[in-house]
Write an enzyme that holds these catalytic residues in place. Structure first.
Site, PDB file in Angstrom:
ATOM      1  N   GLY A 165      19.237  -3.336 -22.179  1.00 14.20           N
ATOM      2  CA  GLY A 165      19.659  -1.970 -21.831  1.00 14.20           C
ATOM      3  C   GLY A 165      19.028  -0.854 -22.656  1.00 14.20           C
ATOM      4  O   GLY A 165      19.332   0.314 -22.416  1.00 14.20           O
ATOM      5  N   PHE A 204       4.690 -11.972 -17.533  1.00 10.76           N
ATOM      6  CA  PHE A 204       3.277 -11.599 -17.703  1.00 10.76           C
ATOM      7  C   PHE A 204       2.511 -12.253 -16.577  1.00 10.76           C
ATOM      8  O   PHE A 204       3.016 -13.162 -15.916  1.00 10.76           O
ATOM      9  CB  PHE A 204       2.727 -12.000 -19.075  1.00 10.76           C
ATOM     10  N   SER A 237       0.527 -22.473 -21.040  1.00 18.37           N
ATOM     11  CA  SER A 237       1.049 -23.624 -21.778  1.00 18.37           C
ATOM     12  C   SER A 237       2.479 -23.867 -21.295  1.00 18.37           C
ATOM     13  O   SER A 237       3.100 -22.977 -20.702  1.00 18.37           O
ATOM     14  CB  SER A 237       1.056 -23.335 -23.281  1.00 18.37           C
ATOM     15  N   TYR A 290       9.904 -11.257  -4.948  1.00 11.70           N
ATOM     16  CA  TYR A 290       9.276 -12.579  -4.876  1.00 11.70           C
ATOM     17  C   TYR A 290      10.236 -13.699  -5.276  1.00 11.70           C
ATOM     18  O   TYR A 290       9.847 -14.857  -5.365  1.00 11.70           O
ATOM     19  CB  TYR A 290       7.940 -12.624  -5.635  1.00 11.70           C
ATOM     20  N   GLY A 330      11.260  -3.225  -5.898  1.00  4.10           N
ATOM     21  CA  GLY A 330       9.796  -3.258  -5.858  1.00  4.10           C
ATOM     22  C   GLY A 330       9.294  -2.559  -7.104  1.00  4.10           C
ATOM     23  O   GLY A 330      10.045  -2.424  -8.083  1.00  4.10           O
ATOM     24  N   PRO A 331       8.061  -2.067  -7.107  1.00  3.17           N
ATOM     25  CA  PRO A 331       7.523  -1.452  -8.326  1.00  3.17           C
ATOM     26  C   PRO A 331       8.213  -0.140  -8.723  1.00  3.17           C
ATOM     27  O   PRO A 331       8.283   0.797  -7.935  1.00  3.17           O
ATOM     28  CB  PRO A 331       6.054  -1.179  -7.970  1.00  3.17           C
TER      29      PRO A 331
END
Ligand code: HXC
Ligand code: NAP
Length: 285
Positions: free
Chosen positions: A20, A102, A110, A152, A194-195
């Protein structure tokens, strides 16, 4: 772009927001404070939280408690609930917003990189949900969960696969508990944004020159990214009693982005009017 709910809609309500102190969590929190809520903000970085809390109190005149907490550590979440009750008496709602993400080709990750995202997003959300839910159930108090996912979560997406897996799990958690815990008067809903530009997301999902190469607005039928107040309005509604009959829902707020990019013929928007004119004239010939 204005606030939507009545002033005082959250009077005497206390809301915990994970993550937050920055980005969308902070914007949603600020609006809840404007509506009269007591706010508890948590994340790993205490100095970021303290600064945000002081600024948010100054901006809104509301009360903000900042408690450091890594959502991957169950005891730390229990401590947030304890500190919230000590300061404000009770918890009314939890906004599961903390996340990590990311971009990377999956074969370059990894197993630890995969773990870190799934641990923050999925484990962090179910730990927080379990701790808050058990507390509400034991005390026979009603409660509201609002979980931030992504579009997604149901389509999946390459290059953010750990996040996609984890958000899909959060969506399933939302729907499952909406049914199972309704008997305790606990509601669960989700928002799939969304973005919406934030430093946290943009620096990790559009690093370096990518931000110049891929303008997110171009993927969106409305040709713009989201405004934080638009998301804050939706979140406040879903955390309020005005949405008392909404349970187990995920609401998309993306300007039509995911449907456009799944639509077989959406790319035909590139055809200019002159070409449509020509096709009309030669139709059937
Ligand atoms: C590949 C990476 C990586 C990268 C880290 N790793 N960054 N692998 N590509 N870009 C790997 C590391 O090499 C390491 O694995 C493991 O991940 C842990 O990395 P650390 O740096 O030690 O982790 P930590 O310092 O705890 O940082 C966590 C983090 C970081 C998730 C990596 O980005 C973070 O703190 N994020 C929090 C905020 C955030 O991500 N906000 C954006 C949410 S946006 P090895 O094997 O080397 O040990 C979002 C939007 C979705 O969700 C939808 C948009 C439309
Ligand atoms: P952000 O500012 O980076 O927010 C992520 C927050 O999570 C940070 O405050 C971070 O604080 C906290 N966090 C990360 N790991 C944590 C951990 N282990 N324990 C506790 N807190 C942790 O990014 P944002 O864009 O506002 O994202 C907020 C939410 O919106 C996320 O759920 C994200 O997936 C979702 N979302 C964003 C977009 C967008 O376009 N921005 C789109 C769709 C969905 P610390 O680093 O201090 O821990």
């Amino acid at each position: 772009m204005e606030g939507m709910l009545k002033p005082g809609s959250f009077k005497d309500k206390t809301i915990i927001i994970t993550g937050g102190g920055t980005g969308l969590g902070r914007s949603m929190g600020k609006y809840l404070l404007e509506l009269g809520a007591n706010l508890v903000i948590t994340s790993r970085k205490k100095e970021v939280l303290d600064k945000a809390a002081a600024e948010m109190e100054q901006e809104t005149g509301g009360k903000v408690l900042a408690v450091a907490c890594d959502v991957r550590k169950y005891e730390e979440i229990q401590n947030v609930i304890k500190e919230t009750e000590t300061r404000f008496g009770k918890v009314d709602a939890v906004l599961n917003n903390a996340a990590g993400n990311f971009i990377s080709p999956t074969e370059r990750l990894s197993h630890r990189a995969f773990d870190i995202i799934v641990d923050i997003v999925l484990k962090g959300t179910y730990y927080t949900t379990l701790a808050a839910g058990k507390n509400w159930i034991a005390k026979k108090q009603p409660g509201i969960f609002l979980n931030i996912v992504t579009t997604y979560a149901w389509t999946g997406s390459g290059y953010v696969v750990p996040s996609a897996c984890a958000k899909a799990g959060v969506l399933s958690l939302t729907r499952s508990l909406a049914v199972e815990w309704a008997k305790y008067n606990i509601r669960s809903n989700a928002i799939a944004p969304g973005p919406f530009p934030t430093e946290g997301a943009w620096s990790r999902l559009l690093p370096g020159d990518l931000v110049k190469k891929f303008d997110p607005a171009q993927r969106i039928p409305l040709k713009r990214v989201g405004e934080h107040q638009e998301l804050a309005n939706l979140a406040a509604y879903l955390l309020s009693e005005y949405s008392a009959y909404i349970n187990g829902e995920v609401i998309t707020i993306d300007g039509g982005e995911w449907l456009r990019n799944g639509g077989e013929f959406s790319h035909l928007e590139m055809i200019p009017n002159e070409m449509w004119d020509m096709m009309e004239k030669t139709r059937g010939k």
